[in-house]
Each structure stands twice: as C-alpha cells, then as structure tokens.
Design a protein around this motif. Sequence first.
Motif, PDB file in Angstrom:
ATOM      1  N   ALA A  40      -9.621  -0.778  17.062  1.00  0.00           N
ATOM      2  CA  ALA A  40      -8.255  -1.016  16.605  1.00  0.00           C
ATOM      3  C   ALA A  40      -8.156  -2.427  16.043  1.00  0.00           C
ATOM      4  CB  ALA A  40      -7.259  -0.831  17.748  1.00  0.00           C
ATOM      5  N   LYS A  54       3.163   0.641  18.901  1.00  0.00           N
ATOM      6  CA  LYS A  54       2.379  -0.091  17.895  1.00  0.00           C
ATOM      7  C   LYS A  54       2.704  -1.584  17.830  1.00  0.00           C
ATOM      8  CE  LYS A  54      -0.027   3.281  15.884  1.00  0.00           C
ATOM      9  NZ  LYS A  54      -1.492   3.267  15.779  1.00  0.00           N
ATOM     10  N   ARG A 111      -0.327  -3.084  15.744  1.00  0.00           N
ATOM     11  CA  ARG A 111      -1.639  -2.506  16.006  1.00  0.00           C
ATOM     12  C   ARG A 111      -1.868  -1.293  15.112  1.00  0.00           C
ATOM     13  NH1 ARG A 111      -4.414  -1.724  21.891  1.00  0.00           N
ATOM     14  NH2 ARG A 111      -6.164  -0.399  21.263  1.00  0.00           N
TER      15      ARG A 111
END
Length: 203
Positions: free
Chosen positions: A27, A162, A202
């Motif tokens: 990620a 996120k 993210r």
Amino acid sequence: MTRKLLLPLLLAAGLAALPAAHAADDAWVLRFGAHVVDPKSDNGRLAGLKTSIDSDVKPSISLEYLITPNWGVDVLGALPFKHEVKLAGQKAATTKQLPPTLGVNYHFLPDAKVSPFVGVGLNYTRFFDSKGRGLLDGARVKIDDSWGAAAHAGLDVQLAPKWIFTADVRWIDIESDVRVNGARVGKAKVDPWVYGLSFGYRF
C-alpha cells in the motif's frame, strides 16, 4: 570511512534487512501537511561569535510505501524553509534550505485506530540563496550542503478506511561549513527537531 559514505551504507543495510514483501499487504500512503524546522538552541560559533538560527514552518508532503503492514519506506519533502542567522544576537545572514529525508518506519499497531511508529533514515540538506544581512550586509555568504542521520517517531490516527491523520517528529543531524567572501568562518550546527501534522490518503 567518512560519514558521507557510512550513512548511505547503513540505510541500505536497513532496507535489505526488511521482511520480504507480500503483495496483498502492499500500500501507499500520501500525506499533505506542514512541518516546523526548529534548530537547536546552541548552533556553534562563526567567526568566534555565538550563532543562533531561527525556526520556520512550510507546507510538506511525504510518500510512504508499506512493504508489509508493519514496515514502510518513506520520503519527506517540503517547500523551501527560510532561516535567519544571528551572530552574538545581531542579524547576520538569511538562507533557504530543502531537507529531503528518506527513512524506514516500523508501525507497531497497523490495524488499530491509533498506531504509533518509529523510524531511522538519511537526510540531505541543500542550502541556497544565502545572503549577508545586518552585520554581514553586502558580504558573500555560502553554506555547504549537509548529509546526516535522521530519527523519526509519530502517531497515525485512522479517520476513515482510506484516510489518516498523522502527528510526527524527526531529529535530523545537519552540520555545515560556512564561508564568508570565500573564507571558512566555522561550522553551523543546526541539528533541528522537525514537528509535523498531516492528513494522509492510503491507496
């Protein structure tokens, strides 16, 4: 072995020691915020005079690649910071600097709402647009670039699946030779604490 050679080798060894990457865990985290560069209180002596360097705050950006949920590699950048240099309490010069920093972070609780982390890294600081002011008005001032170690610690707070909020602090080893009209007048010991707040996404 000189410090300029030793530090990159240490960082390379740290990267090589990281656990093997797992595709499902990969990620990226892109953070936007602001950081304060706050030099230590005793910045050495230039031309025999006690030196002080003031703080500055600028917008910043960082990008972290999470090799695993716990281990990440990040790079920090910012708009140029500007500092005033004083000799014996009197304004003597101004300078600008860019301090990109590459580091390796360990996240203790990557799945928790609040996750602390620590890290180590390597900093390169480029000084530019240095100018004599006050006591050195009209003089040519040059501050050499610097390589040094960096330490990193902070907290990630999950705001949404996120989005995260990050508060962090770094200590950076910055020491540079200073020249006035071509003559070396001493070494500026900046060694700042760098405090930051940012929002991250993210992906």
